[in-house]
Scaffold this active site. Structure first.
Site, PDB file in Angstrom:
ATOM      1  N   GLY A 110      -2.994  -7.084  16.843  1.00 12.85           N
ATOM      2  CA  GLY A 110      -3.441  -7.119  15.447  1.00 12.85           C
ATOM      3  C   GLY A 110      -3.319  -8.466  14.768  1.00 12.85           C
ATOM      4  O   GLY A 110      -3.748  -9.497  15.296  1.00 12.85           O
ATOM      5  N   GLY A 111      -2.744  -8.422  13.590  1.00 14.39           N
ATOM      6  CA  GLY A 111      -2.634  -9.603  12.753  1.00 14.39           C
ATOM      7  C   GLY A 111      -1.890 -10.753  13.409  1.00 14.39           C
ATOM      8  O   GLY A 111      -2.030 -11.906  12.993  1.00 14.39           O
TER       9      GLY A 111
ATOM     10  N   LYS B 251      -5.147 -12.070   9.185  1.00 13.98           N
ATOM     11  CA  LYS B 251      -4.057 -12.396   8.254  1.00 13.98           C
ATOM     12  C   LYS B 251      -3.733 -13.890   8.253  1.00 13.98           C
ATOM     13  O   LYS B 251      -3.436 -14.473   7.219  1.00 13.98           O
ATOM     14  CB  LYS B 251      -2.807 -11.598   8.600  1.00 13.98           C
TER      15      LYS B 251
ATOM     16  N   PHE C  38      -7.144  10.780  -1.388  1.00 19.94           N
ATOM     17  CA  PHE C  38      -8.395  10.658  -0.637  1.00 19.94           C
ATOM     18  C   PHE C  38      -9.615  10.832  -1.562  1.00 19.94           C
ATOM     19  O   PHE C  38      -9.695  10.145  -2.569  1.00 19.94           O
ATOM     20  CB  PHE C  38      -8.377  11.624   0.556  1.00 19.94           C
TER      21      PHE C  38
ATOM     22  N   HIS D 200      -5.252  -9.558  -0.266  1.00 19.06           N
ATOM     23  CA  HIS D 200      -5.110  -8.392   0.611  1.00 19.06           C
ATOM     24  C   HIS D 200      -5.735  -7.196  -0.111  1.00 19.06           C
ATOM     25  O   HIS D 200      -5.024  -6.317  -0.589  1.00 19.06           O
ATOM     26  CB  HIS D 200      -3.621  -8.164   0.882  1.00 19.06           C
TER      27      HIS D 200
ATOM     28  N   ASP E 120      -9.794  -4.630   3.750  1.00 15.60           N
ATOM     29  CA  ASP E 120      -8.483  -5.279   3.942  1.00 15.60           C
ATOM     30  C   ASP E 120      -8.346  -6.623   3.236  1.00 15.60           C
ATOM     31  O   ASP E 120      -7.269  -6.949   2.766  1.00 15.60           O
ATOM     32  CB  ASP E 120      -8.236  -5.471   5.444  1.00 15.60           C
TER      33      ASP E 120
ATOM     34  N   LYS F  64      -5.879   1.300   1.662  1.00 14.69           N
ATOM     35  CA  LYS F  64      -7.086   0.510   1.388  1.00 14.69           C
ATOM     36  C   LYS F  64      -8.298   1.038   2.149  1.00 14.69           C
ATOM     37  O   LYS F  64      -9.366   1.257   1.572  1.00 14.69           O
ATOM     38  CB  LYS F  64      -6.857  -0.982   1.732  1.00 14.69           C
TER      39      LYS F  64
ATOM     40  N   ARG G 238       2.847  -6.342  13.179  1.00 14.42           N
ATOM     41  CA  ARG G 238       3.128  -7.717  12.769  1.00 14.42           C
ATOM     42  C   ARG G 238       4.632  -7.979  12.799  1.00 14.42           C
ATOM     43  O   ARG G 238       5.435  -7.095  12.522  1.00 14.42           O
ATOM     44  CB  ARG G 238       2.602  -7.960  11.346  1.00 14.42           C
TER      45      ARG G 238
ATOM     46  N   CYS H 108      -1.191   1.485   3.095  1.00 12.15           N
ATOM     47  CA  CYS H 108      -1.017   2.200   1.827  1.00 12.15           C
ATOM     48  C   CYS H 108      -2.340   2.636   1.221  1.00 12.15           C
ATOM     49  O   CYS H 108      -2.429   2.874   0.015  1.00 12.15           O
ATOM     50  CB  CYS H 108      -0.212   1.352   0.845  1.00 12.15           C
TER      51      CYS H 108
ATOM     52  N   ARG I   6       3.066   2.469  -2.417  1.00  6.52           N
ATOM     53  CA  ARG I   6       3.468   3.796  -1.966  1.00  6.52           C
ATOM     54  C   ARG I   6       4.774   4.109  -2.682  1.00  6.52           C
ATOM     55  O   ARG I   6       5.838   3.619  -2.302  1.00  6.52           O
ATOM     56  CB  ARG I   6       3.662   3.720  -0.450  1.00  6.52           C
TER      57      ARG I   6
ATOM     58  N   ASN J 190       1.522   2.932  13.960  1.00  4.24           N
ATOM     59  CA  ASN J 190       0.636   1.804  13.622  1.00  4.24           C
ATOM     60  C   ASN J 190      -0.509   1.674  14.635  1.00  4.24           C
ATOM     61  O   ASN J 190      -1.064   0.601  14.832  1.00  4.24           O
ATOM     62  CB  ASN J 190       1.428   0.504  13.529  1.00  4.24           C
TER      63      ASN J 190
ATOM     64  N   ARG K 290      -4.217   1.771  15.921  1.00  2.00           N
ATOM     65  CA  ARG K 290      -5.364   1.315  15.121  1.00  2.00           C
ATOM     66  C   ARG K 290      -6.675   1.427  15.885  1.00  2.00           C
ATOM     67  O   ARG K 290      -6.693   1.518  17.103  1.00  2.00           O
ATOM     68  CB  ARG K 290      -5.146  -0.140  14.709  1.00  2.00           C
TER      69      ARG K 290
END
Ligand code: GTP
Ligand code: SPV
Ligand code: MN
Length: 623
Positions: free
Chosen positions: A235-236, A243, A526, A263, A310, A289, A91, A287, A433, A400, A402
């Site tokens: 992506g977004g 998003k 985890f 989010h 998400d 989700k 993004r 982070c 984080r 990043n 995906r």
């Protein structure tokens, strides 16, 4: 590869555009599609139905043009690898705009633009931006079609990659179109990769596997509920239901209409006594989700099922409970770090029908990324198409990178994902984080303390957006890049929910990322995060103990199940340690941050800072 043109490129492109093949007679939709085509001048307009045949046709097309590589059909059936341009991997927050008539409605955390001026700029870049390409029309529903919390949209795009991704990520096609024709409102979303194949005077240029433009606009008009995205295919930036719609536009809709677009992951927890709990959790990008949503508990008798990873839309129901849906139908998840040891559920989910982007390619036609296996293969083709060996000194997959996959493939998916009414939310978690300061888990004493917890999230930046990875930044509610209106108004909106709800979810703060002096994670994370979920559910139930600290309630000595956990006592202590000096500095930083909202900051937030300060002064944190 040179694209052969079969038409007279000097004539107005729209002459060749026929909308007679449109599967709709909806006048408003047709007019918008026609107007967009006149502006962007594609060669043809194709209406998408979201069918498997369409998926096959478009993926075949992209394999032929080099956008996709088909993976080995035995190792990874019906799956593909896309490699984006190295400049188009995440993004772009610096090019993400919120247009509103009054600057203060976008607030100090957004890039504000005056709507008229932005519209004019956009008109300039979109003019002719689809020349030589196909414009796809993609009707979609966020949430089950027709549901009370769901919303409709239509994306036009010149990216077949965006089309197939939207097909996975949303309920796309005929049903959504039918709902639009029945008169339901919809959000128009225009997307172009900004790489026309024919210029204004008819000169043709060859296509490339991942067309995009160095100039990017991810533009939102919350007042007229429109989205315009130019220059990126990733992506977004490009899957506009995600998003752009489900967070930026929807958060502004939610403020007007009394609901929340967040989010957040959504999960369902079942205790050994078969009591069901629903939790929502907001963590910043990359982070945790997806991982928490798909967690396999390490404690006996507990079950976790996935509803969303998400985004959550949450609305008060007639009984005054907060009800949530996952508006998406798929997962666009971070690949690096996803492995059999960390997230076996995701690994199973990724066995077929997946579009991978920016991961590495193995010699036998499969995929690999950092963290998938402990040992890297001896040879790979990296995400940029270059030879790679373990001593190359660079990651094989982009950080990043995906996967795009249907939620229905997730082995832990809960039936609730298709329930239009959504699930009642029992608890809300906020996290980030944080290598220091923030305890493993705390419970906010009440709703307002919970809002303060959400507002005070800071997190080390990840590769999910441009910027310096690792740098600590404020990311209130994990919504910094996604709130479609003024962040202080957003805090106020959250505070106001206590007047709209009869039953308030409990609010917790969590941090899986605290590190020791040697840099290692103190908490195994985890599946072991189930121990924290257990305490949270027991708090909801009213059966777990807690003691007060200035930062909130924390588990009593026997509050967390520690059986079978391989964490030294000293580390456990450190996970909850509150350093008064460090916290005083943290509060100073927070106060400076909140000051930028001026008079708009709800007074309650200021009072909460003082409450924590006072608690720290009194040293109430000692057990
Ligand atoms: P977005 O899709 O960007 O919104 O991200 P997300 O919040 O879904 O993040 P995701 O779950 O994909 O996690 C991102 C990274 O954090 C991955 O590399 C994970 O392996 C890592 N991660 C997730 N959970 C944990 C955890 O409990 N402990 C540790 N140490 N790492 C984790
Ligand atoms: C995020 O960055 O939070 C994501 C990935 O979930 S993207 O859809 O690209 O925004
Ligand atoms: Mn996200």
């Amino acid at each position: 590869m040179t694209i052969e043109l079969t038409r007279d490129v000097t004539g107005p492109a729209t002459d060749t555009l026929s909308l007679t093949a449109a599967p709709t007679t909806d006048a408003a939709l047709l007019a918008w599609v026609r107007g967009t085509a006149e502006l962007t001048q594609p060669d043809e307009v194709v209406w998408c139905d979201g069918s498997p045949a369409e998926f096959e046709r478009l993926t075949d097309l992209m394999v032929a043009t080099g956008t996709l590589i088909r993976l080995d059909p035995v190792l990874r059936p019906n799956s593909f690898l896309a490699r984006s341009a190295p400049t188009d991997v995440a993004r772009v927050e610096s090019r993400t705009f919120i247009a509103s008539h009054r600057r203060e409605d976008a607030g100090p955390t957004n890039n504000w633009r005056e709507p008229g001026a932005l519209r004019e700029e956009l008109h300039g870049v979109f003019a002719g931006s689809m020349r030589g390409r196909t414009m796809y029309v993609v009707p979609f529903s966020m949430g089950p079609v027709g549901g009370p919390i769901s919303q409709l949209g239509v994306q036009v795009t010149d990216s077949p990659y965006a089309v197939v991704s939207m097909g996975v990520m949303t309920r796309m096609g005929a049903q959504a179109l039918a709902a639009i024709e029945a008169g339901a409102p919809w959000v128009p979303a225009v997307h172009s990769v900004g790489f026309p194949l024919v210029d204004a005077i008819g000169r043709v240029r060859p296509d490339v596997p991942w067309p995009c433009n160095d100039l990017k606009y991810i533009a939102h008009f919350p007042e007229s509920r429109e989205i315009w995205s130019f220059g990126s295919g990733y992506g977004g930036n490009a899957l506009l239901g995600k998003k752009c719609f489900a967070l930026r536009i929807a958060s502004a809709m939610g403020r007007q209409e009394g609901w929340l677009a967040e989010h957040m992951l959504l999960l369902k927890v079942t205790s050994p006594e078969q009591r069901v709990f629903h939790l929502a959790a907001a963590f910043p990008s990359a982070c945790g989700k997806t991982n928490l949503a798909m967690l396999r508990p390490t404690i006996p008798g507990w079950q976790v099922e996935t509803i969303g990873d998400d985004i959550a839309w949450m609305r008060p129901d007639p009984e005054g409970r907060l009800r949530a849906i996952n508006p998406e139908a798929g997962f666009f998840g971070v690949a690096p770090g996803t492995g059999w040891a960390t997230n076996p559920t995701a690994m199973e989910m990724l066995s077929e029908n997946v579009i991978f982007t920016n991961v590495a390619l193995t010699d036998d036609g499969d995929v690999w990324w950092e963290g998938m296996t402990e040992q890297a293969p001896q040879h790979l083709i990296d995400w940029q198409g270059r030879d790679w060996t373990p001593d190359s000194g660079r990651p094989a997959a982009h950080p990043n990178a995906r996967f795009t996959v249907a939620a229905s493939q997730c082995p832990s998916i809960a039936d609730d994902i298709d329930d239009p009414a959504g699930v009642p939310v029992d608890a809300i978690l906020f996290g980030g984080r944080r290598r220091s300061n923030v305890p493993l888990v705390t419970q906010a004493a009440d709703w307002s303390a919970g809002v303060f917890l959400g507002a005070s999230i800071s997190s080390e930046q990840t590769a999910a957006a441009e910027g310096t990875v690792g740098e600590l930044r404020h990311d209130p509610f994990a919504m910094l890049p996604f709130a479609g209106y003024d962040m202080a108004d957003y805090f106020g909106h959250w505070l106001s929910m206590q007047d709209r709800l009869e039953e308030l979810p409990l609010v917790f703060g969590v941090n899986w990322f605290r590190r020791g002096d040697d840099g290692r994670f103190l908490w195994p994370g985890f599946g072991e995060n189930s121990r924290v979920l257990e305490w949270i559910c027991r708090r909801v139930e009213g059966t777990a103990g807690a003691h007060e600290t200035p930062l909130g309630l924390v588990p009593t000595a026997d509050g967390l199940t520690l059986d079978g956990l391989d964490v030294p006592a000293a580390d456990l202590e450190e996970l909850f340690r509150v350093d008064p000096a460090a916290w005083s500095a943290e509060l100073d930083r927070l106060e400076t941050y909140f000051a930028r909202f001026g008079d708009k900051l709800p007074a309650q937030i200021g009072r909460d800072v003082e409450r924590v300060r006072a608690g720290l002064r009194e040293q109430r944190w000692t057990a």
